[in-house]
Write an enzyme that holds these catalytic residues in place. Structure first.
Site, mmCIF file in Angstrom:
data_model
loop_
_atom_site.group_PDB
_atom_site.id
_atom_site.type_symbol
_atom_site.label_atom_id
_atom_site.label_comp_id
_atom_site.label_asym_id
_atom_site.label_seq_id
_atom_site.Cartn_x
_atom_site.Cartn_y
_atom_site.Cartn_z
ATOM 1 N N LYS A 193 29.925 -16.463 -54.966
ATOM 2 C CA LYS A 193 31.366 -16.723 -54.992
ATOM 3 C C LYS A 193 32.167 -15.426 -54.951
ATOM 4 O O LYS A 193 33.269 -15.393 -54.388
ATOM 5 C CB LYS A 193 31.706 -17.555 -56.232
ATOM 6 N N SER A 203 32.473 -26.687 -60.601
ATOM 7 C CA SER A 203 32.933 -25.336 -60.933
ATOM 8 C C SER A 203 34.348 -24.993 -60.476
ATOM 9 O O SER A 203 34.821 -23.890 -60.731
ATOM 10 C CB SER A 203 31.949 -24.301 -60.370
#
Length: 341
Positions: A286, A241
């Protein structure tokens, strides 16, 4: 004398009991993992280009999810952590296979980021296969060789293996039950195996002889101009990612000027060679990691925007969330961004 012996026995039993309790609570494995916010780390120290433009007053930051193998203590306390999520381990994959897979995803992400940045910056490049390695062992077609996750496959049946495409020809004409020599590299040492082939089913549903392992291919992207080749520092970070943020940092170094314009810019998203930004898991963690590191802007894959927005609002974040589908979406935003201060 008897009293002293009795005291000693009780003390011994107490120590043994406490040792068992500590082992069960702290060290004994459970079938669960705990996800929670990881880190937001500046990308510049990870990426290096010999002739790159190093000007960067702000920062591009990749974001991570912290994944822990849960013990009983962690499971008992997780309900009191609003940012923790308990998930069950995948039953058909052990810890070593999971970690190898995450390292492979990171390596592939870095290669894709380099290609996407080179294409956008007009840098000519070639893609070279470095080696093929074992990610995991098949549960449907259990292998009959001494394979381990992370082993590099050097030769099969006397033929060198450097790419995925080399595996098929090396077993041409072979059938399940045949024995073939396999040479591996494991922890820097050469391992020789005589492996009995098993029946596998390929992606097209065709049954044939194989090793019974899942494999990955490590690629190296080589620039025609060696001064523009990208190198990555070793990190403990895994997964795919960070692709978008790697691409932005690489492109920033390949081109004049400073795309950050003094801002702290975090983000997430996979990247493909053509610049397509893909969705990721754990965006809510995140967002928290980026907020902790005082990010002002957060690039988020369009498919993850709704969840990211909900989490940002829940924690009262003032970060500007920017949904992106392509690398150009992020670059267009940065080009229009006003310099800080």
């Amino acid at each position: 004398m008897r009293q002293s012996r009795s005291i000693a026995i009780k003390a011994g039993l107490y120590v043994l009991t406490m040792a068992v309790i500590v082992y069960v609570v702290v060290f004994m494995n459970t079938p669960y993992m705990i996800n929670q916010p990881g880190t937001a780390e500046e990308v510049k120290p990870i990426v290096s280009i010999k002739s790159g433009d190093k000007e960067e007053k702000g920062a591009f930051m990749l974001t991570t999810v912290s994944v822990s193998y849960a013990n009983l203590w962690m499971l008992a306390t997780s309900p009191f952590n609003k940012d923790a999520e308990v998930v069950r381990k995948e039953p058909d994959r052990n810890d070593a296979e999971y970690e190898t897979e995450q390292r492979y995803y990171m390596s592939s992400s870095q290669s894709s980021a380099v290609m996407a940045a080179y294409r956008k910056a007009g840098v000519k490049y070639d893609v070279v296969s470095q080696y093929v390695f074992i990610i995991g062992l098949s549960k449907e077609s259990e292998p009959k060789g001494n394979f381990r996750s992370g082993d590099i496959i050097r030769t099969v049946n006397g033929q060198q293996v450097k790419r995925f495409e080399d595996l098929g020809p090396s077993l041409h004409g072979k059938k399940p039950g045949d024995i073939v020599p396999v040479q591996l590299s494991r922890d820097g040492k050469t391992v020789e195996e005589q492996v009995e082939l098993v029946q596998i089913v390929d992606a097209e549903g065709i049954r044939k002889a194989g090793l019974g392992v899942s494999v990955g291919e490590v690629l190296k992207v080589e620039a025609a101009d060696k001064a523009k080749e990208v190198t990555f520092a070793d990190t403990e970070i895994g997964g795919p990612s960070a692709g978008l943020m790697f691409t932005l940092e690489i492109y920033n170094q390949l081109t004049p000027g400073d795309l950050t314009k003094g801002h702290r810019i975090a983000g997430t998203g996979t990247i493909s060679e053509d610049g397509t930004v893909g969705p990721i898991g754990g965006v809510q963690f995140k967002i928290v990691a980026a907020e902790r590191e005082k990010a002002e802007i957060f690039f988020v894959p369009e498919a993850n925007y709704k969840d990211a927005k909900a989490k940002a609002e829940k924690i009262g974040s003032k970060m500007e969330l920017v949904p992106v589908k392509k690398l150009d979406d992020a670059l267009n935003y940065l080009q229009a961004l006003k310099p800080k201060g």
